[in-house]
Motif scaffolding. Structure first.
Motif, PDB file in Angstrom:
ATOM      1  N   LYS A 117       9.381 -21.727   5.778  1.00 40.07           N
ATOM      2  CA  LYS A 117      10.809 -21.490   5.573  1.00 40.07           C
ATOM      3  C   LYS A 117      11.095 -20.554   4.401  1.00 40.07           C
ATOM      4  O   LYS A 117      12.249 -20.135   4.218  1.00 40.07           O
ATOM      5  N   VAL A 118      10.064 -20.251   3.614  1.00 39.37           N
ATOM      6  CA  VAL A 118      10.263 -19.343   2.476  1.00 39.37           C
ATOM      7  C   VAL A 118      10.279 -17.904   2.996  1.00 39.37           C
ATOM      8  O   VAL A 118       9.287 -17.429   3.534  1.00 39.37           O
ATOM      9  N   PRO A 119      11.385 -17.188   2.873  1.00 36.07           N
ATOM     10  CA  PRO A 119      11.443 -15.805   3.381  1.00 36.07           C
ATOM     11  C   PRO A 119      10.654 -14.858   2.481  1.00 36.07           C
ATOM     12  O   PRO A 119      10.549 -15.089   1.269  1.00 36.07           O
ATOM     13  N   TYR A 120      10.107 -13.825   3.103  1.00 34.61           N
ATOM     14  CA  TYR A 120       9.413 -12.824   2.297  1.00 34.61           C
ATOM     15  C   TYR A 120      10.454 -12.069   1.465  1.00 34.61           C
ATOM     16  O   TYR A 120      11.468 -11.614   1.978  1.00 34.61           O
ATOM     17  N   ASP A 121      10.162 -11.934   0.176  1.00 30.53           N
ATOM     18  CA  ASP A 121      11.092 -11.286  -0.750  1.00 30.53           C
ATOM     19  C   ASP A 121      10.393 -10.102  -1.407  1.00 30.53           C
ATOM     20  O   ASP A 121       9.462 -10.275  -2.193  1.00 30.53           O
ATOM     21  N   SER A 122      10.842  -8.905  -1.085  1.00 23.60           N
ATOM     22  CA  SER A 122      10.218  -7.704  -1.650  1.00 23.60           C
ATOM     23  C   SER A 122      10.465  -7.567  -3.145  1.00 23.60           C
ATOM     24  O   SER A 122       9.801  -6.776  -3.823  1.00 23.60           O
ATOM     25  N   GLU A 123      11.410  -8.366  -3.661  1.00 22.57           N
ATOM     26  CA  GLU A 123      11.668  -8.352  -5.099  1.00 22.57           C
ATOM     27  C   GLU A 123      10.767  -9.340  -5.841  1.00 22.57           C
ATOM     28  O   GLU A 123      10.736  -9.347  -7.071  1.00 22.57           O
ATOM     29  N   ASN A 124      10.066 -10.159  -5.080  1.00 21.85           N
ATOM     30  CA  ASN A 124       9.170 -11.152  -5.677  1.00 21.85           C
ATOM     31  C   ASN A 124       7.798 -10.523  -5.902  1.00 21.85           C
ATOM     32  O   ASN A 124       7.127 -10.105  -4.957  1.00 21.85           O
ATOM     33  N   GLU A 125       7.391 -10.442  -7.154  1.00 19.11           N
ATOM     34  CA  GLU A 125       6.141  -9.762  -7.500  1.00 19.11           C
ATOM     35  C   GLU A 125       4.932 -10.434  -6.851  1.00 19.11           C
ATOM     36  O   GLU A 125       4.002  -9.752  -6.400  1.00 19.11           O
ATOM     37  N   GLU A 126       4.951 -11.758  -6.779  1.00 21.98           N
ATOM     38  CA  GLU A 126       3.829 -12.483  -6.171  1.00 21.98           C
ATOM     39  C   GLU A 126       3.705 -12.168  -4.681  1.00 21.98           C
ATOM     40  O   GLU A 126       2.595 -11.987  -4.168  1.00 21.98           O
ATOM     41  N   HIS A 127       4.833 -12.094  -3.990  1.00 22.03           N
ATOM     42  CA  HIS A 127       4.819 -11.754  -2.569  1.00 22.03           C
ATOM     43  C   HIS A 127       4.265 -10.345  -2.360  1.00 22.03           C
ATOM     44  O   HIS A 127       3.447 -10.108  -1.466  1.00 22.03           O
ATOM     45  N   GLU A 128       4.708  -9.430  -3.197  1.00 23.39           N
ATOM     46  CA  GLU A 128       4.265  -8.050  -3.077  1.00 23.39           C
ATOM     47  C   GLU A 128       2.764  -7.920  -3.357  1.00 23.39           C
ATOM     48  O   GLU A 128       2.058  -7.153  -2.692  1.00 23.39           O
ATOM     49  N   GLU A 129       2.277  -8.688  -4.314  1.00 23.69           N
ATOM     50  CA  GLU A 129       0.846  -8.640  -4.644  1.00 23.69           C
ATOM     51  C   GLU A 129       0.002  -9.123  -3.475  1.00 23.69           C
ATOM     52  O   GLU A 129      -1.065  -8.567  -3.188  1.00 23.69           O
ATOM     53  N   GLN A 130       0.474 -10.166  -2.787  1.00 25.19           N
ATOM     54  CA  GLN A 130      -0.265 -10.670  -1.628  1.00 25.19           C
ATOM     55  C   GLN A 130      -0.280  -9.643  -0.499  1.00 25.19           C
ATOM     56  O   GLN A 130      -1.283  -9.487   0.206  1.00 25.19           O
ATOM     57  N   LEU A 131       0.827  -8.932  -0.332  1.00 24.21           N
ATOM     58  CA  LEU A 131       0.907  -7.918   0.716  1.00 24.21           C
ATOM     59  C   LEU A 131      -0.060  -6.763   0.427  1.00 24.21           C
ATOM     60  O   LEU A 131      -0.775  -6.297   1.326  1.00 24.21           O
ATOM     61  N   ILE A 132      -0.108  -6.327  -0.821  1.00 19.36           N
ATOM     62  CA  ILE A 132      -1.028  -5.259  -1.214  1.00 19.36           C
ATOM     63  C   ILE A 132      -2.475  -5.742  -1.085  1.00 19.36           C
ATOM     64  O   ILE A 132      -3.366  -4.985  -0.669  1.00 19.36           O
ATOM     65  N   GLU A 133      -2.711  -7.016  -1.412  1.00 13.58           N
ATOM     66  CA  GLU A 133      -4.055  -7.576  -1.280  1.00 13.58           C
ATOM     67  C   GLU A 133      -4.501  -7.541   0.183  1.00 13.58           C
ATOM     68  O   GLU A 133      -5.664  -7.251   0.486  1.00 13.58           O
ATOM     69  N   LEU A 134      -3.578  -7.826   1.103  1.00 15.81           N
ATOM     70  CA  LEU A 134      -3.898  -7.783   2.530  1.00 15.81           C
ATOM     71  C   LEU A 134      -4.333  -6.379   2.932  1.00 15.81           C
ATOM     72  O   LEU A 134      -5.328  -6.207   3.651  1.00 15.81           O
ATOM     73  N   TRP A 135      -3.611  -5.389   2.467  1.00 14.60           N
ATOM     74  CA  TRP A 135      -3.977  -4.007   2.783  1.00 14.60           C
ATOM     75  C   TRP A 135      -5.369  -3.676   2.241  1.00 14.60           C
ATOM     76  O   TRP A 135      -6.200  -3.098   2.941  1.00 14.60           O
ATOM     77  N   ASN A 136      -5.628  -4.029   0.982  1.00 17.02           N
ATOM     78  CA  ASN A 136      -6.913  -3.715   0.352  1.00 17.02           C
ATOM     79  C   ASN A 136      -8.079  -4.410   1.039  1.00 17.02           C
ATOM     80  O   ASN A 136      -9.193  -3.879   1.093  1.00 17.02           O
ATOM     81  N   LEU A 137      -7.825  -5.613   1.579  1.00 17.85           N
ATOM     82  CA  LEU A 137      -8.876  -6.336   2.279  1.00 17.85           C
ATOM     83  C   LEU A 137      -9.213  -5.686   3.619  1.00 17.85           C
ATOM     84  O   LEU A 137     -10.377  -5.634   4.021  1.00 17.85           O
ATOM     85  N   LEU A 138      -8.190  -5.197   4.304  1.00 19.10           N
ATOM     86  CA  LEU A 138      -8.394  -4.634   5.637  1.00 19.10           C
ATOM     87  C   LEU A 138      -8.701  -3.139   5.616  1.00 19.10           C
ATOM     88  O   LEU A 138      -9.385  -2.631   6.506  1.00 19.10           O
ATOM     89  N   MET A 139      -8.193  -2.452   4.606  1.00 20.76           N
ATOM     90  CA  MET A 139      -8.386  -0.996   4.522  1.00 20.76           C
ATOM     91  C   MET A 139      -8.908  -0.627   3.132  1.00 20.76           C
ATOM     92  O   MET A 139      -8.227   0.047   2.349  1.00 20.76           O
ATOM     93  N   PRO A 140     -10.125  -1.052   2.793  1.00 19.09           N
ATOM     94  CA  PRO A 140     -10.644  -0.863   1.423  1.00 19.09           C
ATOM     95  C   PRO A 140     -10.899   0.600   1.062  1.00 19.09           C
ATOM     96  O   PRO A 140     -10.963   0.928  -0.131  1.00 19.09           O
ATOM     97  N   HIS A 141     -11.044   1.465   2.041  1.00 18.93           N
ATOM     98  CA  HIS A 141     -11.384   2.868   1.768  1.00 18.93           C
ATOM     99  C   HIS A 141     -10.189   3.805   1.910  1.00 18.93           C
ATOM    100  O   HIS A 141     -10.344   5.027   1.910  1.00 18.93           O
ATOM    101  N   GLU A 142      -8.995   3.218   2.044  1.00 21.16           N
ATOM    102  CA  GLU A 142      -7.795   4.044   2.178  1.00 21.16           C
ATOM    103  C   GLU A 142      -6.693   3.486   1.296  1.00 21.16           C
ATOM    104  O   GLU A 142      -6.351   2.310   1.386  1.00 21.16           O
ATOM    105  N   ASN A 143      -6.148   4.323   0.441  1.00 18.18           N
ATOM    106  CA  ASN A 143      -5.083   3.908  -0.465  1.00 18.18           C
ATOM    107  C   ASN A 143      -3.715   4.093   0.189  1.00 18.18           C
ATOM    108  O   ASN A 143      -3.502   5.017   0.970  1.00 18.18           O
TER     109      ASN A 143
END
Length: 238
Positions: A117-143
């Motif tokens: 029930k917790v909506p994703y909040d782009s203003e929430n630093e923790e939410h944004e960090e998890q999203l960037i972490e997902l990208w880095n895990l799946l696409m480690p060789h592309e920024n």
């Protein structure tokens, strides 16, 4: 219709008389028979939960909603209600374990549902960090070139801003994806690679379908992990 009619008759009348007959023959109530006749584990706990929920006694029905701190008192109340001697330590211990397990997985369910029930909040630093972490895990060789970019489509999102894809599952969807990608990195990257393959994957299909396949694979893995969790929860090592 006949199935519903039988279900009503059984729960309202037949079950009561069957329980009365078995108690007359064995000298034990249904809870005693279940705890004596079934080994420790999920099957016994589910049977206890069903028996308590189906009881005409308010004390027994309330037992499935008891908090962990109140389990011991609840056990005494149930034994008193069913006229079971308090010195029956085996019954007391087994019922205590079952109620703790019932309380535990209900609490787990509520925690998961609350996270959904917790909506994703782009203003929430923790939410944004998890999203960037997902990208880095799946696409480690592309920024990432920017926070809002079409690159997100490369890992299955529908548009250039992933936050719009978490409307249904909320933060739970992101947490699941990050967990899966972190602990099963090779499998996650393999799924992503297959989804982008021109023949084996779904390059020619809609991007939403590609994301759905990824989510299906993720949910399958999570189902396996949940199964292992409940296995060790209900069948602890000796």
């Amino acid at each position: 219709m006949l199935v519903h009619l039988w279900g009503f008759l059984y729960s309202s009348y037949v079950r009561f008389w069957l329980k009365w007959l078995w108690r007359l023959l064995t000298g034990k109530c249904e809870l005693q028979r279940l705890l004596d006749g079934c080994g420790a584990g999920a099957r016994r706990t589910l049977s206890i939960e069903h028996s308590l929920e189906s009881s005409k006694s308010k004390v027994l029905r309330n037992a499935v909603h008891v908090e962990e701190a109140e389990v011991e008192k609840c056990v005494r109340d149930v034994m008193k209600e069913k006229k079971i001697e308090q010195k029956d330590t085996r019954f007391k211990t087994n019922l205590h374990i079952s109620l703790l397990q019932i309380s535990g997985y209900k609490k787990l369910y509520l925690n998961v549902e609350n996270l959904r029930k917790v909506p994703y909040d782009s203003e929430n630093e923790e939410h944004e960090e998890q999203l960037i972490e997902l990208w880095n895990l799946l696409m480690p060789h592309e920024n990432l070139k920017a926070r809002i970019t079409k690159q997100w489509c490369d890992i299955g999102f529908q548009g250039d801003d992933p936050k719009t894809d978490f409307r249904g599952m909320g933060l739970l969807g992101l947490v699941n994806l990050v967990y899966f990608s972190k602990h099963y990195t090779d499998e996650a990257r393999q799924i992503l690679s297959r989804s982008n393959h021109p023949k084996l994957g779904m390059k020619k299909r809609a991007k939403a379908e590609r994301r759905e396949k990824l989510n299906t694979e993720v949910n399958f893995r999570l189902g396996i992990m949940c199964s292992f969790f409940f296995f060790f929860f209900f069948f602890p090592p000796e």
